[in-house]
Design an enzyme around this catalytic site. Structure first.
Site, PDB file in Angstrom:
ATOM      1  N   CYS A 131     -12.604 -11.014  26.767  1.00 33.70           N
ATOM      2  CA  CYS A 131     -13.928 -10.740  27.518  1.00 33.70           C
ATOM      3  C   CYS A 131     -14.082  -9.160  27.004  1.00 33.70           C
ATOM      4  CB  CYS A 131     -13.469 -10.554  28.975  1.00 33.70           C
ATOM      5  SG  CYS A 131     -14.843 -10.271  30.121  1.00 33.70           S
ATOM      6  N   ARG A 189       1.551  -4.141   3.223  1.00 32.73           N
ATOM      7  CA  ARG A 189       0.567  -4.883   3.242  1.00 32.73           C
ATOM      8  C   ARG A 189       0.384  -5.895   1.934  1.00 32.73           C
ATOM      9  NH1 ARG A 189      -4.453  -3.631   5.739  1.00 32.73           N
ATOM     10  NH2 ARG A 189      -3.739  -1.415   5.784  1.00 32.73           N
ATOM     11  N   PRO A 195       5.463  -0.214   0.014  1.00 27.78           N
ATOM     12  CA  PRO A 195       4.358  -1.055   0.093  1.00 27.78           C
ATOM     13  C   PRO A 195       4.772  -1.788   1.382  1.00 27.78           C
ATOM     14  CG  PRO A 195       5.979  -1.412  -1.429  1.00 27.78           C
ATOM     15  CD  PRO A 195       6.406  -0.106  -1.117  1.00 27.78           C
ATOM     16  N   TYR A 199      -0.405  -6.412   9.742  1.00 24.33           N
ATOM     17  CA  TYR A 199      -0.916  -5.794  10.870  1.00 24.33           C
ATOM     18  C   TYR A 199      -1.742  -6.699  11.658  1.00 24.33           C
ATOM     19  CZ  TYR A 199       0.381  -1.910   7.935  1.00 24.33           C
ATOM     20  OH  TYR A 199       1.220  -0.842   7.144  1.00 24.33           O
TER      21      TYR A 199
END
Length: 458
Positions: free
Chosen positions: A381, A305, A303, A411
């Site tokens: 941009c 996240r 694990p 992330y």
């Protein structure tokens, strides 16, 4: 989406455990107003609720170890360093009892530099360089996940050079396609990771033929941001059938089912709690082992996240606003308000990469203004430079207001870039009303110092 009753609320399960509003309406994290953090350390900024992070690491360790014990085996839990890694974070997860999974020489270097024992580290990657393999073996790394037939001899040769017997796992594609974004689903056959189940027996035979290698078992990863345990159960079933067949040729002590467990990014997300996931996966493994008549192997998980994601905020300042008239599918038009902030895809690439959804709230105040459908845009941009695609924010949100985006731990920093020559933001850890920098932010001078065409000593 539905219009919220209060565009200032902090949805339960979405924000760090120690996030709250103070008497003045300011968003606080572990007792500090996040606006004060931005003023002290710069904006944009990543702010980590240290107790939240550490607590999730401990709870994850307890869940998988407890469920493994319940079905008569043990567990190894690796924190997926790719989600969010620094020296301090490596120490936090190690102190919680977790091993660490790395997938590059750089991640290995920071983990070792943080003082993590090499035998508590696992190395992944579909294209590990010879230098990375050699460094890992020389350091005494705990396990290496073999991703191709070529890596068998590469790792074995490195182990021979260093006089070691190297523990290895073999990554196999179970064929289970998790219900997630195509770019995140990593177990179907047509992709860069692992080998097919049909080719696995040949690969294991080659591994067992090298005395420098110790085959621990199979490894699989079915995707990322997955809600529910059904996919993991099906993947385990398919791998355990292969596991049973491989037992005829020698021991297969472990089974690594990977990670990819999901978290809430918006108020409509309903992820399965880690304890429930661990229990359901354990039940599926125990049931299948009983059906096949084989012992339950040691179970490994990766694990990332679910530990690193929920406890971190990204903080921004609003620079400009504009109202844009958009057409509605059912006819007619509506106004979408754009709020442009001082960061964007350089500090959170996931919306641009995957169309990932996030939430936001004003952090410097509360407002009685009506909720307005808003889009938080970055300053880069690129038309795809969006931080939050759709959110209801107070209609009076204006330049100078500050925004906080929850669930920004996984992330975000790890995918950050210097696009448009923006420096990557600092990371600060907050605990008990105190804040400290755990990763320094980059300055323009830092970026210029890397340009060989400039004399930065002047």
């Amino acid at each position: 989406m539905s219009v919220p009753e209060d565009a200032n609320d902090l949805a339960p399960g979405l924000w760090p455990r120690n996030a709250a509003r103070d008497a003045e309406g300011r968003l606080t994290l572990a007792g500090i107003a996040v606006d004060e953090l931005a003023e002290r350390f710069g904006s944009p900024l990543y702010a980590v609720d240290e107790e939240d992070f550490r607590g999730r690491a401990r709870e994850t360790h307890a869940a998988f170890h407890g469920e493994a014990a319940r079905i008569g085996t043990t567990a190894k839990v690796y924190y997926a360093g790719k989600s969010f890694l620094s020296a301090e974070i490596a120490r936090w997860v190690s102190e919680a009892g977790l091993y660490i999974d790395v997938c590059s020489g750089g991640e290995l270097a920071v983990t070792l530099a943080a003082g993590i024992p090499a035998d508590h580290i696992g190395l992944h990657g579909n294209n590990k360089s010879l230098a990375e393999i050699d460094r890992a073996v020389a350091a005494g790394i705990g396990t290496i996940v073999l991703d191709s037939l070529q890596e068998i001899d590469r790792v074995a040769d490195a182990a021979a050079r260093h006089g070691r017997i190297q523990n290895v796992r073999l990554r196999v594609n179970s064929g289970v396609h998790a219900e997630t974004h195509d770019f995140l689903a990593t177990a179907h056959e047509d992709q860069k990771f692992g080998i097919t189940r049909a080719n696995a027996p040949e690969a294991v035979a080659l591994i067992r033929a090298r005395n420098e290698l110790n085959f621990l078992g199979l490894h699989c990863h079915i995707g990322s941001q997955i809600f529910g345990a059904a996919g993991f159960g099906e993947s385990a079933k398919r791998l355990l059938e292969l596991h049973r067949d491989l037992l005829e040729g020698g021991p297969v002590p472990e089974l690594n089912l990977g990670g990819g467990f999901g978290i809430a990014y918006t108020r409509v997300d309903d992820p399965t709690p880690i304890g429930a996931l661990a229990a359901e996966i354990a039940d599926a493994v125990a049931s299948e082992c009983a059906r096949l008549g084989i012992p339950v192997p040691v179970l490994a998980f990766e694990p990332g996240r679910t530990i690193s994601g929920p406890g971190t905020l990204s903080l921004y300042e609003v620079g400009t606003t504009k109202d844009v008239e958009v057409s509605l599918p059912e006819g007619g038009t509506a106004i979408r308000r754009y709020l442009s902030v001082d960061g964007g895809m350089s500090d959170n690439a996931r919306p641009a990469l995957y169309g990932a959804q996030y939430s936001a709230r004003l952090s410097n105040r509360v407002s009685d203004a009506e909720p307005a459908l808003s889009r938080v845009a970055g300053k880069h941009c690129e038309s795809g430079d969006i931080v939050v695609y759709n959110e209801f924010l107070p209609a009076d949100a204006a330049p100078g207001d500050r925004l906080a985006v929850p669930a920004a731990g996984a992330y975000c920093w790890s995918l950050a870039s210097n696009y448009n020559y923006l420096g990557r933001p600092a990371v600060v850890a907050v605990k008990n009303g105190q804040a400290r920098v755990i990763v320094r932010g980059e300055t323009e001078q830092d970026l210029l110092a890397r340009d060989a065409g400039l004399d930065t000593s002047l």
